[in-house]
Design a protein around this motif. Structure first.
Motif, PDB file in Angstrom:
ATOM      1  N   GLY A  46      19.186   3.702   8.890  1.00  7.55           N
ATOM      2  CA  GLY A  46      18.132   4.654   8.585  1.00  7.55           C
ATOM      3  C   GLY A  46      16.884   4.418   9.413  1.00  7.55           C
ATOM      4  N   ARG A  47      15.959   5.369   9.359  1.00  5.33           N
ATOM      5  CA  ARG A  47      14.739   5.275  10.174  1.00  5.33           C
ATOM      6  C   ARG A  47      13.549   5.755   9.350  1.00  5.33           C
ATOM      7  NH1 ARG A  47      14.949   5.404  15.738  1.00  5.33           N
ATOM      8  NH2 ARG A  47      12.945   4.839  16.685  1.00  5.33           N
ATOM      9  N   LEU A  48      12.439   5.062   9.503  1.00 10.34           N
ATOM     10  CA  LEU A  48      11.190   5.398   8.830  1.00 10.34           C
ATOM     11  C   LEU A  48      10.122   5.685   9.868  1.00 10.34           C
ATOM     12  CD1 LEU A  48       9.158   5.517   6.446  1.00 10.34           C
ATOM     13  CD2 LEU A  48       9.036   3.017   6.556  1.00 10.34           C
ATOM     14  N   LEU A  49       9.453   6.816   9.737  1.00 17.99           N
ATOM     15  CA  LEU A  49       8.279   7.154  10.544  1.00 17.99           C
ATOM     16  C   LEU A  49       7.054   6.890   9.698  1.00 17.99           C
ATOM     17  CD1 LEU A  49       6.852   8.427  13.014  1.00 17.99           C
ATOM     18  CD2 LEU A  49       7.232  10.676  11.959  1.00 17.99           C
ATOM     19  N   TYR A  50       6.167   5.973  10.168  1.00 22.58           N
ATOM     20  CA  TYR A  50       4.969   5.620   9.409  1.00 22.58           C
ATOM     21  C   TYR A  50       3.730   6.169  10.107  1.00 22.58           C
ATOM     22  CZ  TYR A  50       1.876   3.194   6.272  1.00 22.58           C
ATOM     23  OH  TYR A  50       0.935   2.933   5.311  1.00 22.58           O
ATOM     24  N   LEU A  51       2.819   6.737   9.296  1.00 17.20           N
ATOM     25  CA  LEU A  51       1.573   7.317   9.795  1.00 17.20           C
ATOM     26  C   LEU A  51       0.396   6.635   9.104  1.00 17.20           C
ATOM     27  CD1 LEU A  51       2.840  11.003   9.668  1.00 17.20           C
ATOM     28  CD2 LEU A  51       2.564   9.590  11.716  1.00 17.20           C
ATOM     29  N   HIS A  52      -0.424   5.962   9.883  1.00 12.64           N
ATOM     30  CA  HIS A  52      -1.491   5.116   9.347  1.00 12.64           C
ATOM     31  C   HIS A  52      -2.683   5.922   8.860  1.00 12.64           C
ATOM     32  CE1 HIS A  52      -4.421   5.624  12.632  1.00 12.64           C
ATOM     33  NE2 HIS A  52      -3.370   5.677  13.448  1.00 12.64           N
ATOM     34  N   GLY A  53      -3.480   5.296   7.993  1.00 16.76           N
ATOM     35  CA  GLY A  53      -4.703   5.883   7.496  1.00 16.76           C
ATOM     36  C   GLY A  53      -5.906   5.528   8.350  1.00 16.76           C
ATOM     37  N   GLY A  54      -7.073   6.020   7.912  1.00 11.37           N
ATOM     38  CA  GLY A  54      -8.313   5.778   8.629  1.00 11.37           C
ATOM     39  C   GLY A  54      -9.141   7.035   8.801  1.00 11.37           C
ATOM     40  N   GLY A  55      -8.931   8.023   7.925  1.00  7.95           N
ATOM     41  CA  GLY A  55      -9.758   9.222   7.950  1.00  7.95           C
ATOM     42  C   GLY A  55      -9.593  10.074   9.182  1.00  7.95           C
ATOM     43  N   TYR A  56      -8.470   9.938   9.898  1.00  8.20           N
ATOM     44  CA  TYR A  56      -8.213  10.637  11.157  1.00  8.20           C
ATOM     45  C   TYR A  56      -9.168  10.211  12.262  1.00  8.20           C
ATOM     46  CZ  TYR A  56      -5.327  13.854   8.393  1.00  8.20           C
ATOM     47  OH  TYR A  56      -4.373  14.390   7.550  1.00  8.20           O
ATOM     48  N   VAL A  57      -9.961   9.174  12.000  1.00  8.39           N
ATOM     49  CA  VAL A  57     -10.984   8.730  12.944  1.00  8.39           C
ATOM     50  C   VAL A  57     -10.798   7.268  13.326  1.00  8.39           C
ATOM     51  CG1 VAL A  57     -13.482   8.349  13.217  1.00  8.39           C
ATOM     52  CG2 VAL A  57     -12.658  10.422  12.080  1.00  8.39           C
ATOM     53  N   LEU A  58     -10.319   6.471  12.390  1.00  6.40           N
ATOM     54  CA  LEU A  58     -10.172   5.033  12.571  1.00  6.40           C
ATOM     55  C   LEU A  58      -8.700   4.654  12.492  1.00  6.40           C
ATOM     56  CD1 LEU A  58     -12.906   3.940   9.971  1.00  6.40           C
ATOM     57  CD2 LEU A  58     -13.253   4.535  12.387  1.00  6.40           C
ATOM     58  N   GLY A  59      -8.401   3.416  12.907  1.00 13.53           N
ATOM     59  CA  GLY A  59      -7.079   2.861  12.685  1.00 13.53           C
ATOM     60  C   GLY A  59      -6.102   3.082  13.821  1.00 13.53           C
ATOM     61  N   SER A  60      -4.973   2.390  13.700  1.00 11.11           N
ATOM     62  CA  SER A  60      -3.914   2.415  14.706  1.00 11.11           C
ATOM     63  C   SER A  60      -2.691   1.751  14.094  1.00 11.11           C
ATOM     64  CB  SER A  60      -4.349   1.629  15.955  1.00 11.11           C
ATOM     65  OG  SER A  60      -4.405   0.237  15.659  1.00 11.11           O
ATOM     66  N   PRO A  61      -1.557   1.807  14.759  1.00 15.56           N
ATOM     67  CA  PRO A  61      -0.424   1.027  14.266  1.00 15.56           C
ATOM     68  C   PRO A  61      -0.743  -0.465  14.145  1.00 15.56           C
ATOM     69  CG  PRO A  61       0.338   2.641  15.835  1.00 15.56           C
ATOM     70  CD  PRO A  61      -1.170   2.684  15.883  1.00 15.56           C
ATOM     71  N   GLY A  62      -1.618  -0.955  15.024  1.00 13.84           N
ATOM     72  CA  GLY A  62      -1.994  -2.365  14.951  1.00 13.84           C
ATOM     73  C   GLY A  62      -2.739  -2.709  13.684  1.00 13.84           C
ATOM     74  N   THR A  63      -3.651  -1.843  13.241  1.00 15.86           N
ATOM     75  CA  THR A  63      -4.397  -2.131  12.014  1.00 15.86           C
ATOM     76  C   THR A  63      -3.492  -2.079  10.790  1.00 15.86           C
ATOM     77  OG1 THR A  63      -5.039   0.189  11.657  1.00 15.86           O
ATOM     78  CG2 THR A  63      -6.524  -1.168  12.970  1.00 15.86           C
ATOM     79  N   HIS A  64      -2.374  -1.357  10.889  1.00 16.26           N
ATOM     80  CA  HIS A  64      -1.489  -1.159   9.748  1.00 16.26           C
ATOM     81  C   HIS A  64      -0.136  -1.840   9.919  1.00 16.26           C
ATOM     82  CE1 HIS A  64      -4.591   1.704   8.745  1.00 16.26           C
ATOM     83  NE2 HIS A  64      -4.005   1.969   7.601  1.00 16.26           N
ATOM     84  N   THR A  65      -0.077  -2.822  10.815  1.00 14.87           N
ATOM     85  CA  THR A  65       1.181  -3.539  10.986  1.00 14.87           C
ATOM     86  C   THR A  65       1.626  -4.182   9.688  1.00 14.87           C
ATOM     87  OG1 THR A  65       0.740  -3.999  13.320  1.00 14.87           O
ATOM     88  CG2 THR A  65       2.338  -5.415  12.225  1.00 14.87           C
ATOM     89  N   GLY A  66       0.688  -4.761   8.926  1.00 21.61           N
ATOM     90  CA  GLY A  66       1.045  -5.471   7.709  1.00 21.61           C
ATOM     91  C   GLY A  66       1.729  -4.583   6.697  1.00 21.61           C
ATOM     92  N   ILE A  67       1.090  -3.490   6.327  1.00 26.77           N
ATOM     93  CA  ILE A  67       1.644  -2.630   5.281  1.00 26.77           C
ATOM     94  C   ILE A  67       2.914  -1.925   5.759  1.00 26.77           C
ATOM     95  CG2 ILE A  67       0.164  -0.657   5.861  1.00 26.77           C
ATOM     96  CD1 ILE A  67       0.013  -0.049   2.861  1.00 26.77           C
ATOM     97  N   ALA A  68       2.927  -1.479   7.026  1.00 21.18           N
ATOM     98  CA  ALA A  68       4.121  -0.792   7.528  1.00 21.18           C
ATOM     99  C   ALA A  68       5.299  -1.754   7.631  1.00 21.18           C
ATOM    100  CB  ALA A  68       3.824  -0.167   8.890  1.00 21.18           C
ATOM    101  N   ALA A  69       5.036  -2.980   8.084  1.00 23.08           N
ATOM    102  CA  ALA A  69       6.118  -3.954   8.201  1.00 23.08           C
ATOM    103  C   ALA A  69       6.608  -4.415   6.835  1.00 23.08           C
ATOM    104  CB  ALA A  69       5.657  -5.147   9.035  1.00 23.08           C
ATOM    105  N   GLN A  70       5.701  -4.513   5.875  1.00 23.45           N
ATOM    106  CA  GLN A  70       6.131  -4.833   4.508  1.00 23.45           C
ATOM    107  C   GLN A  70       7.085  -3.767   3.984  1.00 23.45           C
ATOM    108  OE1 GLN A  70       5.602  -7.284   2.198  1.00 23.45           O
ATOM    109  NE2 GLN A  70       4.523  -8.578   3.665  1.00 23.45           N
ATOM    110  N   LEU A  71       6.734  -2.521   4.210  1.00 16.28           N
ATOM    111  CA  LEU A  71       7.588  -1.434   3.747  1.00 16.28           C
ATOM    112  C   LEU A  71       8.920  -1.442   4.490  1.00 16.28           C
ATOM    113  CD1 LEU A  71       7.451   0.849   1.698  1.00 16.28           C
ATOM    114  CD2 LEU A  71       6.441   2.303   3.470  1.00 16.28           C
ATOM    115  N   ALA A  72       8.869  -1.685   5.793  1.00 12.61           N
ATOM    116  CA  ALA A  72      10.098  -1.752   6.584  1.00 12.61           C
ATOM    117  C   ALA A  72      11.018  -2.865   6.085  1.00 12.61           C
ATOM    118  CB  ALA A  72       9.752  -1.981   8.055  1.00 12.61           C
ATOM    119  N   SER A  73      10.435  -4.025   5.829  1.00 12.72           N
ATOM    120  CA  SER A  73      11.230  -5.166   5.378  1.00 12.72           C
ATOM    121  C   SER A  73      11.846  -4.914   4.015  1.00 12.72           C
ATOM    122  CB  SER A  73      10.346  -6.418   5.336  1.00 12.72           C
ATOM    123  OG  SER A  73      11.052  -7.529   4.819  1.00 12.72           O
ATOM    124  N   ARG A  74      11.043  -4.412   3.090  1.00 13.70           N
ATOM    125  CA  ARG A  74      11.530  -4.212   1.723  1.00 13.70           C
ATOM    126  C   ARG A  74      12.560  -3.088   1.643  1.00 13.70           C
ATOM    127  NH1 ARG A  74       6.774  -6.069  -2.157  1.00 13.70           N
ATOM    128  NH2 ARG A  74       5.522  -7.233  -0.666  1.00 13.70           N
TER     129      ARG A  74
END
Length: 303
Positions: free
Chosen positions: A66-94
């Motif tokens: 399976g495959r998961l597409l993750y879209l990070h938060g930050g008000g459409y102004v802040l953030g990146s995949p790098g800022t959200h590596t923790g939460i996205a990787a936690q979800l991927a692992s679990r």
């Protein structure tokens, strides 16, 4: 789930340093410094590209097909995949799902609908890569949660097959800021003020109508969307965004589950490892995603 944990998280946010009149660059740097957490050791992280945009590929050692597409938060102004590596990787692992976290374009440099265009391009690119829609799921937090829903709408309207499901954490889906919790939760929310949220909306919309459906999916026709899991905390200004999104989905015959955890803030899932509710929520989200991706793998005609 202890009161001390919730109080500690609340105090962490309320005592965060506040810089008067920060520049956009300072806001982005501060957001990255406050939010960035590494992923678990069993998730391999590498830079990649998806739909013409940079992205991070997060592959658990136990990943299935399976495959998961993750879209990070930050008000459409802040953030990146790098800022959200923790939460996205936690979800991927679990969930045991290979995950791609998209670096969609940010405002004010790239206002609406740039983020939606990038989300749709990424979704289309995954299908073009051969990912079966029955095995494809989406997730996102805050603005990324709103973007996940907007991407689903845009994909449906483009005639693309729908994915197996989506999870959104504290989704921002009403850029008119019309929810009652924008006022009733002002004292409870330790992170945001209405003025701060309005500033993000102003950057993203650049003078456009905040009520248009792809900017504010709470006003959209959601018919035909896949099953949704909506999670939120009760101590957030955007609580009613989550509640009204779930109600709109239900009215449009979408299979939807709403879960609200008491006395926790916006995207409390970021406090995994420190807040029991965060780990519980991530486990629930992972089960939701993996069950639907696995159902796609087991569908007739699947290889």
């Amino acid at each position: 789930m202890t009161r001390k944990q919730r109080e500690a998280v609340d105090a962490l946010h309320r005592n965060a340093p506040v810089h008067p009149n920060p520049t956009l660059a300072e806001q982005r740097a501060g957001f990255a410094g406050a939010l960035s957490r590494p992923g678990p050791d069993n998730v391999a992280v590498r830079e990649t590209e998806l739909g013409g945009r940079p992205a991070l590929d997060l592959t658990p050692a136990t990943a299935g097909r399976g495959r998961l597409l993750y879209l990070h938060g930050g008000g459409y102004v802040l953030g990146s995949p790098g800022t959200h590596t923790g939460i996205a990787a936690q979800l991927a692992s679990r969930a045991r799902l290979r995950t791609t976290s998209l670096d969609y374009r940010l405002a004010p440099e790239h206002p609406f609908p740039a983020a939606v265009d990038d989300g749709l391009a990424a979704y289309r690119a995954l299908l073009d890569e051969g990912v079966r829609p029955e095995e494809l799921v989406l997730a996102g937090d805050s603005a990324g949660g709103g973007l996940a829903v907007a991407t689903l709408i845009a994909a449906r309207d483009a005639g693309l097959p729908r994915p197996a499901g989506a999870v959104v954490f504290s989704p921002w889906v009403d850029l008119t800021l019309g929810g009652q919790s924008m006022s009733t939760k002002k004292d409870a929310d330790p992170i945001f003020t209405p003025e701060a949220i309005q500033a993000f909306a102003t950057h993203y919309l650049a003078g456009q109508d905040p009520a248009q459906p792809l900017a504010s999916p709470v006003f959209a026709d959601l018919r035909g969307l896949p099953p949704l899991l909506v999670q939120a905390g009760s101590n957030e200004l955007l609580l009613d965004d989550a509640v009204r999104l779930a109600a709109r989905a239900a009215a449009d015959d979408v299979d939807v589950t709403l879960r609200v955890w008491a006395q926790v803030p916006h995207v409390f899932q970021n406090h995994f490892g420190h807040l029991d509710e965060a780990d519980e929520a991530l486990d629930e989200a992972a089960r939701f995603l993996s069950v639907r991706a696995e159902a796609g793998r087991e569908a007739p005609g699947a290889d």
